[in-house]
Design an enzyme around this catalytic site. Structure first.
Site, PDB file in Angstrom:
ATOM      1  N   CYS A   2     -35.167   1.278  14.696  1.00 43.84           N
ATOM      2  CA  CYS A   2     -34.350   1.300  13.486  1.00 43.84           C
ATOM      3  C   CYS A   2     -33.945  -0.134  13.147  1.00 43.84           C
ATOM      4  O   CYS A   2     -33.616  -0.926  14.011  1.00 43.84           O
ATOM      5  CB  CYS A   2     -33.096   2.140  13.600  1.00 43.84           C
ATOM      6  SG  CYS A   2     -33.418   3.877  13.855  1.00 43.84           S
ATOM      7  N   ARG A  27     -39.559  -2.081  13.414  1.00 40.89           N
ATOM      8  CA  ARG A  27     -38.566  -1.416  14.268  1.00 40.89           C
ATOM      9  C   ARG A  27     -38.534   0.104  14.072  1.00 40.89           C
ATOM     10  O   ARG A  27     -37.819   0.814  14.769  1.00 40.89           O
ATOM     11  CB  ARG A  27     -37.167  -1.977  13.972  1.00 40.89           C
ATOM     12  CG  ARG A  27     -37.030  -3.460  14.216  1.00 40.89           C
ATOM     13  CD  ARG A  27     -35.630  -3.917  13.915  1.00 40.89           C
ATOM     14  NE  ARG A  27     -34.695  -3.378  14.874  1.00 40.89           N
ATOM     15  CZ  ARG A  27     -34.381  -3.951  16.020  1.00 40.89           C
ATOM     16  NH1 ARG A  27     -34.941  -5.097  16.349  1.00 40.89           N
ATOM     17  NH2 ARG A  27     -33.526  -3.396  16.836  1.00 40.89           N
ATOM     18  N   TRP A  74     -36.452   4.991  12.923  1.00 47.42           N
ATOM     19  CA  TRP A  74     -37.322   5.572  13.939  1.00 47.42           C
ATOM     20  C   TRP A  74     -36.538   6.758  14.480  1.00 47.42           C
ATOM     21  O   TRP A  74     -35.512   6.591  15.152  1.00 47.42           O
ATOM     22  CB  TRP A  74     -37.615   4.564  15.048  1.00 47.42           C
ATOM     23  CG  TRP A  74     -38.598   5.080  16.063  1.00 47.42           C
ATOM     24  CD1 TRP A  74     -39.958   5.012  15.981  1.00 47.42           C
ATOM     25  CD2 TRP A  74     -38.314   5.733  17.307  1.00 47.42           C
ATOM     26  NE1 TRP A  74     -40.534   5.586  17.092  1.00 47.42           N
ATOM     27  CE2 TRP A  74     -39.551   6.034  17.924  1.00 47.42           C
ATOM     28  CE3 TRP A  74     -37.140   6.099  17.962  1.00 47.42           C
ATOM     29  CZ2 TRP A  74     -39.640   6.678  19.148  1.00 47.42           C
ATOM     30  CZ3 TRP A  74     -37.240   6.740  19.193  1.00 47.42           C
ATOM     31  CH2 TRP A  74     -38.470   7.020  19.776  1.00 47.42           C
ATOM     32  N   ASN A 100     -27.995   2.108  13.957  1.00 45.76           N
ATOM     33  CA  ASN A 100     -29.125   1.954  14.867  1.00 45.76           C
ATOM     34  C   ASN A 100     -28.608   2.259  16.267  1.00 45.76           C
ATOM     35  O   ASN A 100     -27.661   1.622  16.722  1.00 45.76           O
ATOM     36  CB  ASN A 100     -29.651   0.512  14.773  1.00 45.76           C
ATOM     37  CG  ASN A 100     -30.617   0.163  15.890  1.00 45.76           C
ATOM     38  OD1 ASN A 100     -31.191   1.034  16.527  1.00 45.76           O
ATOM     39  ND2 ASN A 100     -30.799  -1.121  16.130  1.00 45.76           N
ATOM     40  N   GLY A 101     -29.190   3.249  16.918  1.00 43.97           N
ATOM     41  CA  GLY A 101     -28.745   3.601  18.273  1.00 43.97           C
ATOM     42  C   GLY A 101     -28.686   5.111  18.410  1.00 43.97           C
ATOM     43  O   GLY A 101     -29.242   5.846  17.597  1.00 43.97           O
ATOM     44  N   GLU A 480     -53.404  -1.745  31.189  1.00 39.69           N
ATOM     45  CA  GLU A 480     -52.986  -2.303  29.904  1.00 39.69           C
ATOM     46  C   GLU A 480     -54.008  -1.975  28.809  1.00 39.69           C
ATOM     47  O   GLU A 480     -53.649  -1.621  27.685  1.00 39.69           O
ATOM     48  CB  GLU A 480     -52.795  -3.827  30.046  1.00 39.69           C
ATOM     49  CG  GLU A 480     -52.575  -4.589  28.757  1.00 39.69           C
ATOM     50  CD  GLU A 480     -51.414  -4.071  27.923  1.00 39.69           C
ATOM     51  OE1 GLU A 480     -50.599  -3.277  28.410  1.00 39.69           O
ATOM     52  OE2 GLU A 480     -51.337  -4.458  26.737  1.00 39.69           O
ATOM     53  N   LYS A 484     -53.311   0.094  25.324  1.00 39.37           N
ATOM     54  CA  LYS A 484     -53.597  -0.467  23.996  1.00 39.37           C
ATOM     55  C   LYS A 484     -54.446   0.499  23.191  1.00 39.37           C
ATOM     56  O   LYS A 484     -54.190   0.752  22.026  1.00 39.37           O
ATOM     57  CB  LYS A 484     -54.333  -1.802  24.189  1.00 39.37           C
ATOM     58  CG  LYS A 484     -54.064  -2.863  23.214  1.00 39.37           C
ATOM     59  CD  LYS A 484     -52.761  -3.587  23.352  1.00 39.37           C
ATOM     60  CE  LYS A 484     -51.611  -2.817  23.832  1.00 39.37           C
ATOM     61  NZ  LYS A 484     -50.447  -3.469  24.238  1.00 39.37           N
ATOM     62  N   GLU A 487     -52.408   3.789  22.227  1.00 43.03           N
ATOM     63  CA  GLU A 487     -51.252   3.711  21.324  1.00 43.03           C
ATOM     64  C   GLU A 487     -51.637   3.446  19.873  1.00 43.03           C
ATOM     65  O   GLU A 487     -50.888   3.800  18.972  1.00 43.03           O
ATOM     66  CB  GLU A 487     -50.202   2.702  21.812  1.00 43.03           C
ATOM     67  CG  GLU A 487     -50.535   1.255  21.615  1.00 43.03           C
ATOM     68  CD  GLU A 487     -49.401   0.326  22.063  1.00 43.03           C
ATOM     69  OE1 GLU A 487     -48.234   0.605  21.774  1.00 43.03           O
ATOM     70  OE2 GLU A 487     -49.713  -0.703  22.687  1.00 43.03           O
ATOM     71  N   HIS A 503     -61.148  10.883  43.841  1.00 38.88           N
ATOM     72  CA  HIS A 503     -60.139  11.720  44.505  1.00 38.88           C
ATOM     73  C   HIS A 503     -59.551  12.755  43.545  1.00 38.88           C
ATOM     74  O   HIS A 503     -58.454  13.251  43.771  1.00 38.88           O
ATOM     75  CB  HIS A 503     -59.053  10.838  45.120  1.00 38.88           C
ATOM     76  CG  HIS A 503     -59.584   9.946  46.203  1.00 38.88           C
ATOM     77  ND1 HIS A 503     -59.968  10.419  47.437  1.00 38.88           N
ATOM     78  CD2 HIS A 503     -59.855   8.617  46.223  1.00 38.88           C
ATOM     79  CE1 HIS A 503     -60.432   9.422  48.174  1.00 38.88           C
ATOM     80  NE2 HIS A 503     -60.372   8.310  47.452  1.00 38.88           N
ATOM     81  N   LYS A 598     -41.521  -1.092  17.439  1.00 45.00           N
ATOM     82  CA  LYS A 598     -41.741  -2.288  18.256  1.00 45.00           C
ATOM     83  C   LYS A 598     -40.684  -2.466  19.328  1.00 45.00           C
ATOM     84  O   LYS A 598     -40.982  -2.695  20.484  1.00 45.00           O
ATOM     85  CB  LYS A 598     -41.772  -3.495  17.323  1.00 45.00           C
ATOM     86  CG  LYS A 598     -42.032  -4.818  18.023  1.00 45.00           C
ATOM     87  CD  LYS A 598     -43.476  -4.929  18.425  1.00 45.00           C
ATOM     88  CE  LYS A 598     -43.787  -6.221  19.153  1.00 45.00           C
ATOM     89  NZ  LYS A 598     -45.045  -6.100  19.883  1.00 45.00           N
TER      90      LYS A 598
END
Ligand code: M6R
Length: 603
Positions: A2, A27, A74, A100-101, A480, A484, A487, A503, A598
């Site tokens: 946000c 954000r 968000w 925001n929160g 990583e 990438k 996402e 396994h 982000k």
């Protein structure tokens, strides 16, 4: 997570808010809204589901007003919708608020104070604006009502509030979520991130948790929880508008991948002295040299960088390292060593999961060090020491240059601590020379990106899943690489230790399953090749990313050989490009993948 903006004292408030929100879209981008008033009774509240561009389309006429607040969301509580978008207003329309929160006790607040209110939306934020309106009925003024509400609220927040009866003030408060005040001449602004308001000012004042700020066009007044006035100097943001523009690139991610070689060179410049020797602040090196164990705490991509950092620190500095996910650490805290050092890795420096660990670490009195890209960020301010990544603003949601910058700065730290401890491995490792070669190697790969685009087009077309495998450093990069890919392209990808497939997970390999092997370590190359053969025998199609010195004719992606401790910096680049092109070929928004944001400021 946000983004908040606000302005007071400028004619074109709505335009400034919209421009600011565009810069904060990283954000969160599921809905957005602005509220603008001229203080004479002309008030505009416009909200929209979707992106800032969707909000802009809804604004047909001119929005006059010199004071306003805006928000890009968000979703945490309540699905993305126009109804749930911020700003929210009180029932009588007097108060308007952005947040925001996360308000943790919103259900309790509703039960205790707001039984008689009709609450149409599903968000926790709405509760706050109604609560302020509720207290304002008996409070002597809005500030007191706001303070009463803040006493009741539990959770994380950055709030901006406008009272239509006092249209010369924006009330602001924060706890755990970021918020800055920007200072102008005859106007002031507020924002979650300085880059949102850089066009208006580059002078900013930080707000501490628990403070309340009265923002007027000529003045700001900061109060602590006890009502004491606080004077705080402003600082100049070291940000260049050019750094936050895409330039000729179609996406920020593409620009940020390309920037990596120059980021490596910048890190060398920042961390070498006049004799070209690695130089890190003495207090940081001393702290890291004295500890008996380093605990790396991080999330997502930063967590993956931490694994490469573990190898660097253990080899060069001779210090044992543990790598932990922030969101798990506090609840599964291991038995700590006698003299631990906590190392927080975070591009944004705002990640709530990491911050809650830092709060505990500080309460326990242990030393901490944050490696972050954002000077003045929460994790930087609250840790004992900070080392900056110097990667320049990273705007694409998918982290690329921050990952390689983190590994490079960890290498710098490891080399400096190793030198201080006179560790033999550090004395024969010339990081300055090796990192320069690595930067050149990264450049070679970036230059060949169109070849990777072609390869990806056939290799990953139509697939719903894919695997990356490797051993040691190559396994760390595989984790990583898979993150990438998933996402942004939404291909379900797993990064797996190559030896572990047999396994259990090998059961998932079917005809045509793409498996990408990373091979940069001599000691493990033969085994990883063997594991690739095993999946090929079960129908998988394979792609090999191999260091030149280990490559054979059949390998498709050959990358320059660099020092074994620095291979992740090079081997990750083709995987970033694979994710980028797979996403582009599928027609998705590379920079703003669904469901993500982000800076993750909720736990
Ligand atoms: O800002 P941070 O480095 O603390 O962020 C941690 C993760 O949220 C972040 O790396 C995330 O996994 C990225 N989307 C990965 O590309």
């Amino acid at each position: 997570m946000c983004g908040i903006v606000g302005i007071i004292g400028k004619e074109n408030a709505a335009d400034i808010l919209l421009q600011g929100l565009e810069k904060l879209e990283y954000r969160g981008y599921d809905s957005a809204g602005i509220y603008v008033t001229d203080g004479q009774g002309e008030n505009h509240l416009i909200k929209s589901q979707g992106r800032i561009a969707d909000l802009q389309k809804k604004i047909t006429g001119e929005l006059t007003g010199t004071i306003g607040i805006g928000h890009t969301r968000w979703a945490t509580h309540g699905r993305p919708s126009e109804r749930n978008a911020h700003p929210h207003t009180s029932e009588n329309g007097r108060f308007t608020l952005v947040h925001n929160g996360v308000i943790e006790n919103f259900e309790e607040i509703k039960q205790e104070f707001l039984q008689n209110n009709s609450l149409g939306g599903e968000t926790d934020t709405e509760i706050v604006v109604h609560l302020i309106a509720h207290f304002s009925k008996t409070a002597e003024n809005t500030k007191t009502a706001f303070k009463q509400a803040l006493k009741v609220i539990k959770g994380s927040y950055a709030f901006a509030l406008i009272d239509n009866q006092e249209p010369e003030i924006i009330y602001v408060a924060k706890n755990k979520s970021p918020l800055l005040i920007g200072l102008g001449e005859g106007f002031n602004v507020i924002c979650s991130d300085a880059m949102a308001m850089l066009q208006e000012t580059n002078h900013f004042v930080e707000i501490a948790d628990g403070e309340l700020v009265i923002v007027e066009k000529e003045n700001i007044q900061i109060e602590d929880q006890k009502g004491n006035l606080i004077f705080r100097e402003s600082y100049e943001a070291q940000l260049d508008l050019n750094d936050i523009e895409k330039g000729t690139y179609p996406y920020y991610m593409s620009k940020e991948i390309d920037e990596q070689p120059s980021v490596m060179r910048r890190i060398l410049e920042q961390y070498t002295d006049e004799q070209d020797q690695i130089h890190v602040e003495a207090s940081v090196v001393a702290e890291a040299a004295e500890c008996d164990r380093i605990y790396i705490i991080a999330c997502g991509t930063s967590y993956h960088a931490g694994w490469a950092g573990k190898r660097l620190l253990e080899d060069l500095a001779g210090t044992p390292v543990e790598v932990h996910l922030s969101s798990e650490f506090s609840y599964n805290m291991p038995l700590l060593s006698e003299k631990p050092l906590f190392l927080f890795l975070s591009q944004s420096g705002e990640t709530a999961d990491s911050r809650q660990v830092l709060v505990k670490v500080n309460a326990l009195g242990y030393p901490s060090l944050t490696l972050t890209n954002v000077p003045g960020s929460t994790l930087s301010r609250e840790a004992k020491h900070t080392l900056l990544l110097h990667a320049g603003p990273e705007i694409a949601v998918a982290s690329t240059k921050a990952y390689t910058a983190q590994i490079a700065v960890l290498a710098v730290l490891a080399a400096a601590v190793g030198a201080k401890k006179q560790n033999p491995a550090a004395s024969v490792f010339d990081l300055t020379a090796e990192l320069s070669l690595t930067a050149a190697a990264m450049e070679t790969i970036v230059d060949e990106k169109m070849m990777i685009s072609q390869l990806v087009e056939s290799f990953l077309s139509d697939t719903r899943n894919a695997f990356y495998i490797g051993r040691g450093m190559d396994y760390f990069v595989s984790m990583e690489a898979a993150l990438k890919l998933k996402e942004i392209s939404y291909i379900q990808a797993e990064g797996f230790a190559a030896g572990e497939l047999k396994h259990g997970t090998i059961a998932l390999i079917e005809e045509g399953t793409p498996v990408i092997g990373i091979i940069t370590e001599e000691a493990t190359a033969a085994h990883t090749r063997g594991n690739l053969k095993e999946v090929e025998s079960r129908g998988a199609k394979t792609l090999r990313i191999v260091s030149e010195s280990l490559a054979g004719k059949q390998d498709q992606l050959i990358i320059p050989t660099v020092h074994p401790l620095l291979t992740p910096l090079v081997s990750v680049v083709p995987t970033q490009l694979i994710a980028y092109f797979a996403t582009l070929h599928r027609g998705y928004d590379v920079d703003k993948p669904r469901n993500l944001a982000k800076s993750v400021t909720v736990e």
